[in-house]
Design a protein around this motif. Structure first.
Motif, PDB file in Angstrom:
ATOM      1  N   GLY A   1     -27.290  12.658  30.506  1.00  0.00           N
ATOM      2  CA  GLY A   1     -27.489  13.706  29.526  1.00  0.00           C
ATOM      3  C   GLY A   1     -26.927  13.672  28.254  1.00  0.00           C
ATOM      4  O   GLY A   1     -26.309  12.473  28.123  1.00  0.00           O
ATOM      5  N   PRO A   2     -26.989  14.625  27.349  1.00  0.00           N
ATOM      6  CA  PRO A   2     -26.395  14.508  25.868  1.00  0.00           C
ATOM      7  C   PRO A   2     -25.162  14.456  25.655  1.00  0.00           C
ATOM      8  O   PRO A   2     -24.671  14.160  24.645  1.00  0.00           O
ATOM      9  CB  PRO A   2     -27.322  15.529  25.214  1.00  0.00           C
TER      10      PRO A   2
ATOM     11  N   ARG B   1     -29.780  10.171  23.448  1.00  0.00           N
ATOM     12  CA  ARG B   1     -28.779   9.953  24.701  1.00  0.00           C
ATOM     13  C   ARG B   1     -28.597   8.502  25.185  1.00  0.00           C
ATOM     14  O   ARG B   1     -29.501   7.600  24.710  1.00  0.00           O
ATOM     15  CB  ARG B   1     -29.092  10.866  25.795  1.00  0.00           C
TER      16      ARG B   1
ATOM     17  N   ALA C   1     -38.177  17.111  32.882  1.00  0.00           N
ATOM     18  CA  ALA C   1     -36.735  17.541  32.333  1.00  0.00           C
ATOM     19  C   ALA C   1     -35.885  16.511  32.704  1.00  0.00           C
ATOM     20  O   ALA C   1     -35.881  15.987  33.868  1.00  0.00           O
ATOM     21  CB  ALA C   1     -36.257  18.893  32.546  1.00  0.00           C
TER      22      ALA C   1
ATOM     23  N   SER D   1     -23.141  22.085  24.372  1.00  0.00           N
ATOM     24  CA  SER D   1     -23.127  20.956  23.705  1.00  0.00           C
ATOM     25  C   SER D   1     -21.628  20.692  23.364  1.00  0.00           C
ATOM     26  O   SER D   1     -21.498  19.604  23.035  1.00  0.00           O
ATOM     27  CB  SER D   1     -24.240  20.762  22.834  1.00  0.00           C
TER      28      SER D   1
ATOM     29  N   VAL E   1     -31.562  15.119  32.130  1.00  0.00           N
ATOM     30  CA  VAL E   1     -30.298  15.555  32.610  1.00  0.00           C
ATOM     31  C   VAL E   1     -29.859  16.592  31.485  1.00  0.00           C
ATOM     32  O   VAL E   1     -30.116  16.401  30.159  1.00  0.00           O
ATOM     33  CB  VAL E   1     -29.382  14.573  32.751  1.00  0.00           C
ATOM     34  N   SER E   2     -29.489  17.822  31.735  1.00  0.00           N
ATOM     35  CA  SER E   2     -28.833  18.635  30.642  1.00  0.00           C
ATOM     36  C   SER E   2     -27.608  18.874  30.971  1.00  0.00           C
ATOM     37  O   SER E   2     -27.133  19.156  32.054  1.00  0.00           O
ATOM     38  CB  SER E   2     -29.926  20.030  30.608  1.00  0.00           C
ATOM     39  N   GLN E   3     -26.799  19.432  29.876  1.00  0.00           N
ATOM     40  CA  GLN E   3     -25.525  19.579  29.859  1.00  0.00           C
ATOM     41  C   GLN E   3     -25.130  20.747  28.852  1.00  0.00           C
ATOM     42  O   GLN E   3     -25.779  20.736  27.869  1.00  0.00           O
ATOM     43  CB  GLN E   3     -24.383  18.215  29.408  1.00  0.00           C
ATOM     44  N   THR E   4     -24.343  21.683  29.545  1.00  0.00           N
ATOM     45  CA  THR E   4     -24.134  22.782  28.630  1.00  0.00           C
ATOM     46  C   THR E   4     -22.387  23.000  28.750  1.00  0.00           C
ATOM     47  O   THR E   4     -21.702  22.833  29.871  1.00  0.00           O
ATOM     48  CB  THR E   4     -24.715  24.004  29.203  1.00  0.00           C
TER      49      THR E   4
ATOM     50  N   THR F   1     -21.112  16.614  26.496  1.00  0.00           N
ATOM     51  CA  THR F   1     -20.482  18.034  26.039  1.00  0.00           C
ATOM     52  C   THR F   1     -19.326  17.462  25.172  1.00  0.00           C
ATOM     53  O   THR F   1     -18.479  16.729  25.673  1.00  0.00           O
ATOM     54  CB  THR F   1     -19.887  18.852  27.138  1.00  0.00           C
TER      55      THR F   1
ATOM     56  N   CYS G   1     -23.233  20.488  34.346  1.00  0.00           N
ATOM     57  CA  CYS G   1     -24.458  19.327  34.339  1.00  0.00           C
ATOM     58  C   CYS G   1     -25.428  19.991  35.303  1.00  0.00           C
ATOM     59  O   CYS G   1     -25.248  20.222  36.595  1.00  0.00           O
ATOM     60  CB  CYS G   1     -23.750  17.913  34.818  1.00  0.00           C
ATOM     61  N   ASP G   2     -26.790  19.794  34.708  1.00  0.00           N
ATOM     62  CA  ASP G   2     -27.895  19.911  35.536  1.00  0.00           C
ATOM     63  C   ASP G   2     -28.751  18.443  35.859  1.00  0.00           C
ATOM     64  O   ASP G   2     -29.315  18.102  34.761  1.00  0.00           O
ATOM     65  CB  ASP G   2     -28.921  20.792  34.892  1.00  0.00           C
TER      66      ASP G   2
END
Lengths: 114, 111
Positions: free
Chosen positions: A106-107, B43, A2, A9, A4-7, A109, A23-24
């Motif tokens: 990450g994508p 990204r 996986a 979005s 980098v993930s962000q919540t 926020t 941020c993860d």
């Protein structure tokens, strides 16, 4: 694995409210960065963590902005008393080291302050 | 202060034409320079860095300290190269990895 993930979005809030952005990073990455990207601009550095500590917070625009990384993994960017000028995409990146290393983004926020 | 300048907001070329995305920087020391790319609905990702002296997807970039430039080049553009490209600088004396980005250039490759 996986990335980098962000919540969340997307986050829409009203002027004066408090927001938290999460941020993860990639597992095992010790370095974590927050950037802010306004429309038509490149990302702008906010803060850098090495482990749990904020090693460089020189990019935070004022004391309404604060970030934590209590266990050296997940990080939260906190913005108090939001203003319309805070509207931007907030990007998180992590890397396995610091200087000269590839940063994985990450994508983002997208924060909108009405 | 350190600064990265990308003078072109938009660069439009036809498929097969050469491409040069300009990047100039302001920094008195020895910088680390990078090119990051963002394809549509993806990204931001690293394309290449000058210390690696590599060619990625046919792109190359040479650091010219005399002209303080790090232009990105590709001899024959492909439609899939259409994206937003950002030049970024890290101070050579830095031990943080903090990046300073330019404003970005949109590359549009027409068929």
């Amino acid at each position: 694995g996986a990335g980098v993930s962000q919540t969340p979005s997307n986050k829409v809030t009203e002027k004066g409210k408090y927001v938290e952005l999460r941020c993860d990073p990639i597992s095992g990455h010790t370095a974590l960065y927050w950037y802010r990207q306004s429309l038509g601009q490149g990302p702008e550095f906010l803060i850098y963590f090495q482990g749990t500590g904020a090693a460089d917070d020189s990019g935070l625009p004022n004391d309404r902005f604060f970030a934590v990384r209590p266990e050296g993994s997940v990080s939260t960017l906190k913005i108090q008393r939001t203003e319309r000028g805070d509207s931007a995409v907030y990007l998180c990146a992590s890397s396995s080291g610091s200087s000269g290393r590839k940063q994985f983004f990450g994508p983002g926020t997208r924060l909108t302050v009405l | 202060a350190q600064r990265v300048t990308q003078p072109e907001k938009l660069l439009s070329v036809f498929k097969g034409a050469p491409v040069e995305l300009k990047c100039n920087y302001s920094y008195s020391g020895s910088p680390e320079l990078f090119w990051y790319v963002q394809y549509s609905r993806q990204r931001l990702q690293l394309l290449l860095r000058h210390i690696s002296r590599e060619s990625i997807k046919g792109f190359t970039a040479d650091l010219n300290k005399g002209e303080t430039s790090f232009h990105l080049k590709k001899p024959f553009a492909q439609e899939e190269d259409s994206a937003m490209y950002y030049c970024a600088l890290e101070r050579g004396s830095s031990n943080t990895g903090k990046l300073i980005f330019g404003q970005g250039t949109t590359l549009q490759v027409k068929p």
